[in-house]
Structure formats: C-alpha cells, structure tokens
Design a protein around this motif. Structure first.
Motif, PDB file in Angstrom:
ATOM      1  N   LYS A   1      40.530  27.042  40.860  1.00  0.00           N
ATOM      2  CA  LYS A   1      39.297  27.536  40.247  1.00  0.00           C
ATOM      3  C   LYS A   1      39.292  29.056  40.317  1.00  0.00           C
ATOM      4  O   LYS A   1      39.239  29.613  41.409  1.00  0.00           O
ATOM      5  CB  LYS A   1      38.075  27.000  41.003  1.00  0.00           C
ATOM      6  N   PRO A   2      39.350  29.742  39.177  1.00  0.00           N
ATOM      7  CA  PRO A   2      39.264  31.208  39.229  1.00  0.00           C
ATOM      8  C   PRO A   2      37.915  31.643  39.794  1.00  0.00           C
ATOM      9  O   PRO A   2      36.873  31.098  39.422  1.00  0.00           O
ATOM     10  CB  PRO A   2      39.410  31.631  37.763  1.00  0.00           C
ATOM     11  N   MET A   3      37.951  32.592  40.708  1.00  0.00           N
ATOM     12  CA  MET A   3      36.725  33.080  41.348  1.00  0.00           C
ATOM     13  C   MET A   3      36.325  34.465  40.837  1.00  0.00           C
ATOM     14  O   MET A   3      35.199  34.900  41.031  1.00  0.00           O
ATOM     15  CB  MET A   3      36.911  33.153  42.863  1.00  0.00           C
ATOM     16  N   VAL A   4      37.264  35.169  40.208  1.00  0.00           N
ATOM     17  CA  VAL A   4      37.017  36.536  39.741  1.00  0.00           C
ATOM     18  C   VAL A   4      37.601  36.671  38.334  1.00  0.00           C
ATOM     19  O   VAL A   4      38.726  36.239  38.096  1.00  0.00           O
ATOM     20  CB  VAL A   4      37.698  37.569  40.671  1.00  0.00           C
ATOM     21  N   PHE A   5      36.843  37.269  37.429  1.00  0.00           N
ATOM     22  CA  PHE A   5      37.328  37.502  36.069  1.00  0.00           C
ATOM     23  C   PHE A   5      37.319  38.995  35.781  1.00  0.00           C
ATOM     24  O   PHE A   5      36.411  39.710  36.202  1.00  0.00           O
ATOM     25  CB  PHE A   5      36.449  36.775  35.048  1.00  0.00           C
TER      26      PHE A   5
ATOM     27  N   THR B   1      39.129  46.005  33.773  1.00  0.00           N
ATOM     28  CA  THR B   1      37.688  46.270  33.813  1.00  0.00           C
ATOM     29  C   THR B   1      37.083  45.766  35.127  1.00  0.00           C
ATOM     30  O   THR B   1      37.769  45.150  35.939  1.00  0.00           O
ATOM     31  CB  THR B   1      36.971  45.598  32.633  1.00  0.00           C
ATOM     32  N   THR B   2      35.792  46.028  35.307  1.00  0.00           N
ATOM     33  CA  THR B   2      35.098  45.612  36.531  1.00  0.00           C
ATOM     34  C   THR B   2      35.206  44.101  36.724  1.00  0.00           C
ATOM     35  O   THR B   2      34.934  43.343  35.797  1.00  0.00           O
ATOM     36  CB  THR B   2      33.601  45.955  36.432  1.00  0.00           C
ATOM     37  N   PRO B   3      35.610  43.640  37.904  1.00  0.00           N
ATOM     38  CA  PRO B   3      35.676  42.192  38.124  1.00  0.00           C
ATOM     39  C   PRO B   3      34.283  41.557  38.144  1.00  0.00           C
ATOM     40  O   PRO B   3      33.343  42.120  38.694  1.00  0.00           O
ATOM     41  CB  PRO B   3      36.364  42.067  39.486  1.00  0.00           C
ATOM     42  N   THR B   4      34.170  40.387  37.504  1.00  0.00           N
ATOM     43  CA  THR B   4      32.916  39.633  37.511  1.00  0.00           C
ATOM     44  C   THR B   4      33.200  38.206  37.959  1.00  0.00           C
ATOM     45  O   THR B   4      34.357  37.790  38.003  1.00  0.00           O
ATOM     46  CB  THR B   4      32.274  39.595  36.110  1.00  0.00           C
ATOM     47  N   VAL B   5      32.151  37.454  38.270  1.00  0.00           N
ATOM     48  CA  VAL B   5      32.316  36.058  38.688  1.00  0.00           C
ATOM     49  C   VAL B   5      31.747  35.157  37.594  1.00  0.00           C
ATOM     50  O   VAL B   5      30.948  35.609  36.771  1.00  0.00           O
ATOM     51  CB  VAL B   5      31.633  35.785  40.047  1.00  0.00           C
TER      52      VAL B   5
END
Length: 664
Positions: A349-353, A423-427
């Motif tokens: 499961k990706p936790m950071v995009f 770019t800025t990491p998002t969840v």
C-alpha cells in the motif's frame, strides 16, 4: 595440509579440509555425501560456455531456506558477510563489507534497501547442506521487501543489537515472521562493544517475544565470534522445505531484477518439481508461455546450474522482455501441466505520493524507460501519468515512505543518470460523495484523492477521511516527556504505554499519516539524542476536517503548489509556503502579492516589492509638484505593468518551495 583440488562437472574446485575423509569422496556413497562446488578457482580456458553445477546432490532434507531480519543498523549485512566467509562462498579479506548490498545507494547510506539472496554450502556432521540465505532491509519503509523474502523461507535469524536492545522494527519483523509461522532463532550481536549488555537484551526478548533466554546466541559478527553456532542452529532448528520433487513444477517468483542484455531475471523458490534450460513454462498471472534460457543459483553472483529442484532457491531467465511480465508473487508452471497458483503476496500500500517530472521535457522518454526498469526491481512503487502547466508531462508516484522516495530518486540518478523534479509528498485521502452528479461521474460513492488538484468541494462531500497508522515508539524513559509533547502536537492519540525493562518504555499512538510521513522521524531522533526508534503499520482511515489550500501569485492560482491540509494547521502551512516563495521568486519591475487561500478567504500573505527606478534623480530643485507628477506617472506605469505582467515561477524556485523545510 594443502586443500584438495578436484574436477567436478567440468570445473576445478577447491575442497575444504573437512572433505578429505575417503567416505565423503567415494562415488559409491549416497548423493548427499558428495562434496558440492564450494569455491571455483579455475574454468576451462578459452571456453565461451558457462560451466554448470549439478544441484541434484542436495536432497530436500539437506536444504535450509532462511532469512536474516533485524532493525536497521543492527548488523544484518555484517553477519551475512561472515556467513559467506565461513562457508567459503567468498574469500576472507578485510574488504568484505556489505557484500550483499550491491546498490551504490546501499553502500553510501549504510542501509539495506533490496533483499539479496546467496546460496551457501556447509559441511556439518558428515553431510553437506545447501543453505539459502536472504538478507533483508531493516527500515520501516522497506517492510514489503521483508514480507516477500519470508515467503521463500522456513525460518529466520532475528538479530538484536547487544548495546541498543530491541527496537521498533525488531518487533515489526518478529511479528511478520511469527504470523508466517516460521522458526525464529534469536541472535544477540555486537557483544564486543564496550557498552554491550546481552543479559538485558535476553530479558527483553524473553518478556516481549516469549522466547527463552537460553535459546539466544551471543555473537560478534564484526569479529566472527560464535558465528558458526548460528549456522549450526539453522541446520538443527529450521525444518527443510515440505516439497516433493515428483510433483509438477510450481515456482514462486519472489523478486526480480532487470538486465539490459538478458531481460528480466526472476528470483524463484521451487515449491515442487524441477526446471531446466529448454523447458516451456507458463506464467499463471499473464498466461504467457516462455522458454527457459538459463537457471542457476546466486553465490552471491549468478552461477548457472543444470537444473533447479524442489526446495531450492535460485534465478531463472526466460526471455521476459516487458517489465510487467515478471509479476512479484506470480506462479510459474510447466506448459500443459497447470497447477493451482500460489496465494502470492499482500500488495504493498503506497503511503506517500509525489509528482515526478523531468527537468527538461526532451528527457521524458528516457526518464519513462528508467522508471519502468526501476519499478521492475521495486514493484512496491505505483506509477500514474500526470501533467502540469508549469512542469510539463510527468508521473504521480506512490511510495511506502519518505526514505523509500529518496532512495528511488537517488537510484534514478545513479543507475540511469536521470535528473528529476519531485513535488511535495502527499498522502492518499478519501472523500464520501454526496452529490448525485459526482457519484454518477466516478461510479462510486467514495473516491481516493492522491493529487490536490482533484480535491472535491465541501458542498459535494459528506465526509473527508484521512489515513491513520498505529505507531510504536521505543525510547529511554528520560526522553518520554518530550516525545509525548511531540506526539500531541502531531494530533496523535495515545493507546498504550509499557515498560519493557527498567529504563526503556514502549509507547503506542494512533497518528494521522500526513503528520508523520515527512519530518516526524527526524524530530523524534533529535529530541531523543538518536536513542528512540519508530515503526508504524496501517490502521485504516478516520473522519477529519480537511481543506484545500491554494497559492496565488497576483490573484492567479499556481496549481503545482496547492496542497491538502488539516483545517487547524492551514495558517501555519500557508504562512511557511508564502515566506519560502518570497525568498525563491526573483523580483520583478512590478509588485507581486503572494497569498495562501482557503476558497475565497486569504489566510496568509507576503509581498515581493518591485524594482524601482529613481525618477527624481534628475530633479535638482524646483517645485514639489514637479516631483509628485513624476512619482504619480511611475505609480500608474507600475499599476499597468502589474495588470499585464505575468509571474513565472522558475523551476529552481519550485524545488526550493516543494521541499519540506524543517519546522522553526
């Protein structure tokens, strides 16, 4: 006595002195008694053909598949080096450090990023054993690599630092092995250190894992002290794989790498049957048929063999050219002999995009190829195409954590010479839709938001959800007060607090993922002088109050800088971005208003002053009205210029702003 040299299967090999007993070398003895290839010293001169080993001499009962698991920096790779030396797989030299850590990023950072496999030959009580060792990562971000490695094993060596004791990732890895019902051999490493306290660590293991302290092995992997006991325990305690060579071929693909010349190299664990060059095999996932070009074992370099048999771990090359063909967790079987596919793995499961764009759009195709090849070696990364007005065509990538993202970026630069903008990491947030029009458009009532540009308006949504995790912190009790304050500032809710010994405490918290994913680990290490450790696991989603914050330059929104934040933290985040933009954007001939807004409400503002020509320089006196006239004309020109002037944010300014800065 000089070591005995014999020619076996077309290879000259050096046999250890333990092999000099006539019974071991006599061809009339059972196959398990023959000596395998331990150390290749000479190959046929001028031969273009690769020599091949005969793996049939290892019966299933003489095979052990095991993994080394531990918290980061507890000595997994050092122990693996000593095991390779003791079994004669590599020569004993002072340069053997991190032999299985082949990536440049692993050697630079001193961490294991990718699980590596090595086949060891070990002589014990008159029998030669084949030991398949898998060295695994320790950091929380690479937990997926560990779970994949354990699927090919029957037991694990759990390494704990005698100085630091049980850490957060030690516990996470223990429970992974425990849930997989693997045999666990506890090993206390670094007993040579001045402050080592193996007795304290034994008590911790007994209290937390319910393993008797008598079962713990005290070693020093650096000096090689008692490392041979680990091998003996592996043979005596870990069961052989429960497989049958007479069954049809059933091979589990648990890892893969990409070779520019030979295509995909699949790491396989045989759970039934045998495979050799020329066999026609079928992938249960893609239903495609391939012809096997080469099979072999890793020692730790590739060593071709005649065949691979049930219970053995090795590699297979079958002309897979597309990166999607070697699906991790896939089952391979012989053509016209289908078998029930193995359950495979729980998908990561990706936790950071984060958005990834080439610095120059002419490099798009090269970067696309590099990402495809690297995602084959790291299947836990998800890739979706994306585009941006400012940055051009690119991708939205999902990672298991921030270190995972940094390592992926570093590998792109080192292995494929690619330079990118991140770019800025998002969840990944979720939204429950209330608008019938949107439900019809998306085809479902709940959507996942990985890009702030896709954030739906509040009027269309009944509830926003954010991902939460169950975090485990192990720390000396003297830092407990500071750490509790830090957790409360990150909107965490305490669930448990347990003393694991006289001086160490284990805290369990429910954290919103976006509060810990970027800089929490650094803040925790800073507050605890490096002594605290942290691990987390997915705990689902919870309802929360989210808002989309837009960044405006002279009233025009900049989509790339938009972000999703919790309502209570919007002002602080907006003010910080505005301040960084003010420092990053070059001054113009007109004034620039930098604003952070929630919908139509401005919550933070910074003003970048204009360059100003001194129009009064030519006035040496005279009436004040003359000066006022010149200043008024200049102000009108600036106002007109601001209306038609377009603010372009340079790419280096994007980089400076998008990188999360430490909190002041």
């Amino acid at each position: 006595m000089l070591p005995l040299v014999r020619r076996i299967v077309g290879l000259w090999v050096r046999l250890p002195s333990a092999c000099t007993a006539p019974a071991l070398l006599c061809p009339s003895q059972p196959r398990v008694g023959r000596c395998p290839v331990e150390h290749v010293v000479f190959r046929r001169p001028y031969s273009s053909q690769k020599e091949q080993l005969d793996m049939s001499i290892f019966h299933v009962e003489n095979i052990r598949n095991f993994s080394i698991i531990a918290h980061v920096d507890h000595g997994k790779s050092t122990l693996a080096d000593r095991l390779l030396e003791i079994t004669g797989t590599i020569a004993k030299t002072d340069h053997n450090k991190q032999v299985l850590d082949k990536l440049q990023v692993e050697r630079e950072r001193g961490i294991t990023v990718k699980a590596q496999t090595a086949s060891l030959f070990y002589h014990y009580k008159g029998i030669y054993y084949l030991l398949n060792l898998i060295d695994t990562p320790g950091h929380v971000d690479f937990n997926y690599e560990v779970s994949r490695s354990l699927s090919a094993c029957q037991g694990v060596v759990l390494v704990v630092d005698a100085n630091e004791g049980i850490q957060a990732q030690t516990m996470a890895n223990f429970y992974l092995a425990f849930e997989a019902q693997l045999t666990i051999i506890p090993v206390i490493n670094k007993i040579d250190l001045k402050n080592a306290d193996p007795e304290r660590v034994e008590k911790q293991i007994e209290k937390l894992f319910d393993i008797s302290k008598d079962e713990c092995i005290r070693i020093s992997a650096k000096l090689g002290t008692s490392v041979d006991k680990v091998l003996q325990e592996v043979i005596e305690k870990i069961p052989p794989p429960s497989v049958n060579i007479s069954d049809p071929l059933k091979a589990l693909v648990f890892d893969s790498t990409f070779d520019h010349y030979r295509g995909v190299i699949a790491n396989i664990a045989l759970l039934g049957g045998e495979v050799q060059k020329g066999h026609k095999i079928v992938s249960a996932h893609t239903r495609k048929t391939y012809e096997v070009h080469e099979v072999g074992i890793l020692t730790p370099n590739e060593q071709p063999t005649q065949k691979l048999y049930a219970g053995q771990v090795g590699y297979l090359i079958a002309g897979m050219k597309e990166v999607t063909e070697a699906q991790i967790g896939d089952t391979l079987y012989l053509h016209k002999q289908p078998v029930e596919p193995l359950p495979g793995f729980k998908s990561a499961k990706p936790m950071v995009f984060a958005g990834m764009y080439p610095i120059d759009q002419s490099e798009y195709n090269n970067l696309k190829s590099a990402i495809e090849k690297l995602t084959l070696n790291d299947s836990s990364v998800t890739v979706v195409r994306d585009s941006s007005l400012a940055l051009g065509a690119g991708w939205r990538l999902g990672f298991l954590g921030l270190l995972h993202m940094e390592v992926f970026n570093q590998r792109l630069e080192q292995e494929y010479n690619a330079s990118v903008i991140l770019t800025t990491p998002t969840v990944p947030y979720k939204a429950k839709l209330s608008s019938a029009k949107l439900i019809k458009e998306y085809g479902k009532e709940e959507i996942t938001i990985i890009n702030p540009a896709e954030f739906p308006d509040k009027i269309s949504v009944s509830e926003y959800l954010e991902p939460i995790v169950l975090g485990t912190i192990l720390t000396p009790d003297e830092f407990m007060g500071k750490i509790i304050t830090l957790c409360q500032a990150r909107r965490a809710v305490q669930k448990d607090m347990v003393y694991i010994d006289d001086h160490r405490v284990m805290l369990k918290y429910i954290f919103p993922l976006n509060e810990i994913v970027v800089d929490f680990y650094d803040a925790l290490k800073s507050l605890s002088s490096g002594y605290a450790s942290f691990d987390y696991e997915d705990a689902g989603y919870q309802a929360t109050d989210l808002v989309k914050m837009s960044i405006l330059l002279n009233g025009n929104p900049v989509e790339e800088l938009g972000t999703i934040v919790h309502k209570d933290k919007a002002y602080a985040v907006g003010k910080a971005i505005c301040e960084r933009l003010k420092d990053a954007i070059p001054r113009q001939l007109f004034e620039i208003a930098i604003q952070a807004s929630l919908g139509s409400k401005i919550i933070a503002r910074e003003t970048l002053k204009a360059y100003k020509k001194d129009v009064l320089a030519k006035c040496y006196g005279g009436d004040i009205t003359r000066k006022m006239k010149l200043l008024k004309r200049q102000a009108e020109g600036k106002k007109k210029m601001r209306k038609i002037g377009k603010v372009e944010v340079p790419k280096d300014a994007f980089l400076n702003v998008l990188k999360r800065q430490p909190e002041k």
